[in-house]
Design a protein around this motif. Structure first.
Motif, PDB file in Angstrom:
ATOM      1  N   MET A   1      31.252  48.743  32.074  1.00  0.00           N
ATOM      2  CA  MET A   1      29.928  48.947  31.749  1.00  0.00           C
ATOM      3  C   MET A   1      28.971  49.255  32.969  1.00  0.00           C
ATOM      4  O   MET A   1      28.874  48.642  33.700  1.00  0.00           O
ATOM      5  CB  MET A   1      29.520  47.993  30.531  1.00  0.00           C
TER       6      MET A   1
ATOM      7  N   ILE B   1      19.438  49.679  29.377  1.00  0.00           N
ATOM      8  CA  ILE B   1      19.383  50.993  28.635  1.00  0.00           C
ATOM      9  C   ILE B   1      17.945  51.015  28.368  1.00  0.00           C
ATOM     10  O   ILE B   1      17.198  50.200  28.120  1.00  0.00           O
ATOM     11  CB  ILE B   1      20.194  50.657  27.351  1.00  0.00           C
TER      12      ILE B   1
ATOM     13  N   PHE C   1      20.441  45.174  20.545  1.00  0.00           N
ATOM     14  CA  PHE C   1      20.821  45.165  21.919  1.00  0.00           C
ATOM     15  C   PHE C   1      20.743  43.566  22.315  1.00  0.00           C
ATOM     16  O   PHE C   1      21.813  43.359  23.194  1.00  0.00           O
ATOM     17  CB  PHE C   1      19.987  45.804  22.852  1.00  0.00           C
TER      18      PHE C   1
ATOM     19  N   ARG D   1      24.214  41.985  21.292  1.00  0.00           N
ATOM     20  CA  ARG D   1      25.499  42.397  21.947  1.00  0.00           C
ATOM     21  C   ARG D   1      25.543  42.025  23.450  1.00  0.00           C
ATOM     22  O   ARG D   1      26.126  42.454  24.077  1.00  0.00           O
ATOM     23  CB  ARG D   1      25.614  44.117  21.905  1.00  0.00           C
TER      24      ARG D   1
ATOM     25  N   LEU E   1      23.495  43.317  25.709  1.00  0.00           N
ATOM     26  CA  LEU E   1      23.157  44.237  26.620  1.00  0.00           C
ATOM     27  C   LEU E   1      21.885  44.443  26.948  1.00  0.00           C
ATOM     28  O   LEU E   1      20.876  44.118  26.091  1.00  0.00           O
ATOM     29  CB  LEU E   1      23.378  45.732  25.772  1.00  0.00           C
TER      30      LEU E   1
ATOM     31  N   ALA F   1      18.347  45.986  27.544  1.00  0.00           N
ATOM     32  CA  ALA F   1      17.473  47.158  27.195  1.00  0.00           C
ATOM     33  C   ALA F   1      16.044  46.849  27.393  1.00  0.00           C
ATOM     34  O   ALA F   1      15.607  45.883  26.995  1.00  0.00           O
ATOM     35  CB  ALA F   1      17.935  47.276  25.518  1.00  0.00           C
TER      36      ALA F   1
ATOM     37  N   ARG G   1      21.542  55.344  30.343  1.00  0.00           N
ATOM     38  CA  ARG G   1      21.582  55.653  29.337  1.00  0.00           C
ATOM     39  C   ARG G   1      19.829  55.596  28.716  1.00  0.00           C
ATOM     40  O   ARG G   1      19.383  54.720  28.831  1.00  0.00           O
ATOM     41  CB  ARG G   1      22.367  55.018  28.370  1.00  0.00           C
TER      42      ARG G   1
ATOM     43  N   VAL H   1      17.987  55.918  24.905  1.00  0.00           N
ATOM     44  CA  VAL H   1      18.173  55.785  23.310  1.00  0.00           C
ATOM     45  C   VAL H   1      16.876  56.256  22.775  1.00  0.00           C
ATOM     46  O   VAL H   1      15.854  55.425  23.057  1.00  0.00           O
ATOM     47  CB  VAL H   1      18.768  54.570  23.086  1.00  0.00           C
TER      48      VAL H   1
ATOM     49  N   LEU I   1      26.855  52.787  16.216  1.00  0.00           N
ATOM     50  CA  LEU I   1      26.060  52.317  17.555  1.00  0.00           C
ATOM     51  C   LEU I   1      27.147  51.598  18.402  1.00  0.00           C
ATOM     52  O   LEU I   1      27.414  51.649  19.565  1.00  0.00           O
ATOM     53  CB  LEU I   1      25.116  51.440  17.300  1.00  0.00           C
ATOM     54  N   ASP I   2      27.998  50.770  17.757  1.00  0.00           N
ATOM     55  CA  ASP I   2      29.030  49.967  18.466  1.00  0.00           C
ATOM     56  C   ASP I   2      30.168  51.071  18.902  1.00  0.00           C
ATOM     57  O   ASP I   2      30.506  50.889  19.880  1.00  0.00           O
ATOM     58  CB  ASP I   2      30.069  49.084  17.357  1.00  0.00           C
TER      59      ASP I   2
ATOM     60  N   PHE J   1      27.950  52.055  22.178  1.00  0.00           N
ATOM     61  CA  PHE J   1      27.642  50.814  23.153  1.00  0.00           C
ATOM     62  C   PHE J   1      28.579  49.668  23.178  1.00  0.00           C
ATOM     63  O   PHE J   1      28.655  49.124  24.376  1.00  0.00           O
ATOM     64  CB  PHE J   1      26.425  50.359  22.671  1.00  0.00           C
TER      65      PHE J   1
END
Length: 364
Positions: free
Chosen positions: A1, A6, A30, A33, A35, A37, A67, A69, A349-350, A353
């Motif tokens: 990743m 993001i 986010f 998960r 992530l 962001a 990325r 979004v 979405l999963d 991402f």
């Protein structure tokens, strides 16, 4: 990743409860998960409630990301760019223009070809409004052609984008992002009081709304409790608490009665069924259109919980309300349909991402 965070682009929020829930869902998704962001706005203030945003001044800033979004409904839609975006004030005091909107919302990939561009919960209703402007229409088509994924909110948006692109596997039906926001209270069976909540302001005149509430009280024997879903009172810093308070009332009501798109959807998100009212409309010419409410209830198979406002609305009300006592059951069909839409968006979405764990439920 990728190691870089993001970039998540949100809309300016002038104390709009539905938009607040949409953006709260971005933070939740986010973070849940794991992530990184960064949430951005391009207009208005950079904070509301518990949400804080960075200010996206120029599309060049997106070069720091792998990325981007576009999170929420009308962001990339020329209808929004032409009729809502232009003329608003930016956080630095400057005034927005259509050219600025086009640069920030349609042309990121032109400036950064390696950037992965994703639309999450987008709405394309009314995008055809730009077809008479060849330059803007070309920019919109170019955006649709270059985006890596277009996860759209409703079947009408999917059909609209197919009109621009033809069949395309990047175009997928999702759901409204607000469905992913955390519940206002613990997701347990609520004790429901002898009341329903109601809120209006998106089409139904006040006198008609009052008559509808009175008739609903007469049919059900419940008391109607007004909820100021569109209220903008109070400071921005406490706005999130006020939204939670409104949804707390909804959570403990037997149902919600409204002509407001996001009040109906957010009520369902906290476990309370909703009846929605649409008023006559000849075409989609703004973001506050009636068609989006009809599309939402159609896609959920809840046509029987939708009331078209016509001279015979009283005759139509009784069959709509029939069986309201059973709608609050956790396994009621409306609830299953809503959860299916929510899970569909999570799954889309999963896949984008978190492909290794695609399909797993969101962490609460």
């Amino acid at each position: 990743m990728p190691d870089r965070p993001i970039a998540v682009i949100c809309a300016h929020n002038p104390k709009n409860a539905g938009m607040y829930r949409v953006d709260l869902a971005a933070r939740r998704y986010f973070e849940a998960r794991g992530l990184r962001a960064d949430l951005f706005v391009t207009q208005g203030r950079t904070g509301i409630g518990t949400l804080r945003f960075d200010f996206l001044r120029d599309v060049e800033q997106l070069g720091a990301y792998d990325r981007v979004v576009y999170w929420g409904d009308f962001l990339n839609n020329p209808l929004w760019g032409l009729r809502d975006y232009a003329g608003r004030q930016r956080p630095d005091g400057s005034v927005s223009s259509v050219d600025e909107w086009r640069s920030l919302y349609l042309e990121a990939k032109q400036r950064h070809p390696a950037l992965r561009v994703i639309v999450a919960g987008g709405c394309a209703l009314g995008a055809a409004a730009c077809r008479d402007d060849p330059e803007l229409a070309a920019a919109y088509r170019g955006f649709l052609q270059s985006a890596d994924a277009l996860v759209l909110r409703d079947p009408g948006s999917v059909a609209e984008v197919h009109q621009w692109l033809g069949p395309d596997r990047r175009v997928q039906l999702g759901f409204d992002c607000a469905a992913l926001a955390p519940p206002a209270v613990a997701p347990k069976a609520a004790r429901r009081g002898p009341f329903f909540v109601h809120g209006f302001g998106r089409g139904l005149p006040p006198a008609d709304a009052a008559a509808l509430v009175a008739e609903t009280e007469r049919h059900t024997g419940l008391r109607g409790v007004p909820v100021s879903w569109l209220g903008r009172e109070g400071p921005r810093v406490t706005f999130g608490a006020r939204v939670a308070w409104r949804l707390g009332w909804a959570r403990h009501a037997h149902f919600c009665l409204t002509d407001i798109y996001h009040f109906s959807l957010c009520s369902m998100s906290v476990g309370t069924p909703a009846f929605v009212v649409t008023t006559p409309e000849t075409r989609v010419d703004g973001t506050l259109n009636q068609h989006k409410k009809r599309l939402l209830f159609d896609m959920l198979g809840l046509q029987s919980m939708h009331l078209d406002w016509t001279p015979r609305w009283r005759e139509d009300l009784e069959p709509m309300l029939h069986g309201w006592q059973r709608l609050a059951d956790e396994d009621a069909p409306w609830s299953c349909s809503f959860q299916a839409g929510r899970e569909r968006l999570l799954g889309r979405l999963d896949q984008l991402f978190m492909p290794a764990r695609s399909g797993r439920p969101i962490v609460t």
